[in-house]
Design an enzyme around this catalytic site. Structure first.
Site, short mmCIF file in Angstrom:
data_model
loop_
_atom_site.label_atom_id
_atom_site.label_comp_id
_atom_site.label_asym_id
_atom_site.label_seq_id
_atom_site.Cartn_x
_atom_site.Cartn_y
_atom_site.Cartn_z
N SER A 1 0.78 -1.23 0.00
CA SER A 1 0.00 0.00 0.00
C SER A 1 0.82 1.29 0.00
O SER A 1 0.46 2.25 -0.69
CB SER A 1 -0.97 0.00 1.19
OG SER A 1 -0.28 -0.24 2.40
N ASP B 1 -3.98 6.13 10.72
CA ASP B 1 -3.99 4.71 11.05
C ASP B 1 -2.64 4.20 11.56
O ASP B 1 -2.51 3.05 11.97
CB ASP B 1 -4.45 3.87 9.85
CG ASP B 1 -3.54 4.02 8.64
OD1 ASP B 1 -2.48 4.68 8.73
OD2 ASP B 1 -3.89 3.46 7.57
N HIS C 1 0.00 3.76 7.31
CA HIS C 1 0.34 4.45 6.07
C HIS C 1 0.89 5.84 6.38
O HIS C 1 0.51 6.46 7.37
CB HIS C 1 -0.90 4.55 5.17
CG HIS C 1 -1.49 3.22 4.85
ND1 HIS C 1 -2.68 2.79 5.39
CD2 HIS C 1 -1.01 2.20 4.09
CE1 HIS C 1 -2.94 1.57 4.96
NE2 HIS C 1 -1.94 1.19 4.17
#
Length: 273
Positions: free
Chosen positions: A32, A247, A250
């Protein structure tokens, strides 16, 4: 006359497809944070004409698989966001000669294990994938992210010279020696297929969000840092000073920009040796 015309046409074709030594190509893969999870902001939309990205998928924004486009984010896919590759390329352009162009070839699958890029193991693993969102991403890559990266790298290598490989992956599984062995295998598979000089193409591997930022996956960083102790021409990129998003997995937009610059600085240190 026909012979002369034919020769001229052939010369024109060769020139069109000639490899440009001043076009530096970088292969980028991972999960990601390589795809880009940070919001794209106004400051990110001004891009040099010397910064290009090879489309590794078709996209709703007009990108066409296998063609170069100006490196306006998102680089990875039309449904991705700001990536460290964005500011890796921009930072390099600030210091390389003005005749040099930078090209990014990015394939990333959010949440994937490193084995999704292992050509000898990925098929049965991907076939068992049940998450709809993950399958949506995999479908864009023909359900084989390694092959898509390799296929696009072959296209890019006709136009420029592969100068480095960037990996940002490990939040999912960088917790033991097998991860490092698989990373090395993927690099060697690419080297064998693309026939680049392994001594001239470093592998840069980035840390995940660090413990001082309460990084959820910070326990992967010791394994990531250890990889450089075992394999040649492999270097770790620090994520120090790179703040995360809400979060703590990331990177934020600013953290993403800083991390991209860390990758560029590490690369510049490596090639000076």
């Amino acid at each position: 006359m026909k012979v002369i015309l034919t020769i001229i046409m052939m010369m024109g074709t060769i020139q069109l497809h000639a490899q440009d030594p001043d076009f530096w190509v970088f292969l980028c893969f991972g999960q990601s944070n390589m795809a880009g999870m940070a919001p794209i902001e106004e400051q990110d939309l001004t891009v040099s004409e010397r910064f290009l990205s090879l489309a590794t998928t078709d996209g709703s924004d007009g990108r066409v698989l296998g063609t170069w486009r100006k490196a306006v984010p998102p680089l990875c896919r039309a449904d991705a966001h700001l990536s460290l590759a964005d500011y890796f390329g921009r930072a390099l352009l600030e210091v390389v000669p003005e005749n040099v162009r930078i090209g990014i070839v990015s394939v990333a699958v959010e949440g994937c294990p490193i084995t999704f890029y292992d050509k000898d193991k990925n098929a049965p693993l991907i076939a068992k994938e049940e998450r709809d969102w993950m399958n949506g991403i995999l479908n864009q890559y023909g359900r084989d992210p390694y092959k898509r990266l390799l296929d696009m790298a072959k296209i890019a290598a006709k136009d420029g010279v592969i100068k480095g490989i960037l990996l940002h992956q490990g939040e999912t599984d960088a917790y033991d020696d097998e991860w490092g062995k698989t990373v090395r295998k993927i690099y060697c598979d690419l080297q064998q297929a693309l026939q680049f000089d392994s001594t001239a193409v470093p592998l840069l591997v980035g840390e995940v969000v660090r413990a001082e930022y309460n990084g959820v996956c910070a326990h992967a960083n010791p394994t990531i840092n250890d990889i450089a102790n075992h394999y040649p021409n492999t270097y770790v990129v620090s994520s120090e000073g790179c703040p995360p998003g809400d979060d703590n997995v990331h990177f934020s937009s600013e953290g993403t920009r800083i991390l991209g610059r860390h990758y560029a600085n590490r690369y510049l240190e490596v090639i000076k040796h």
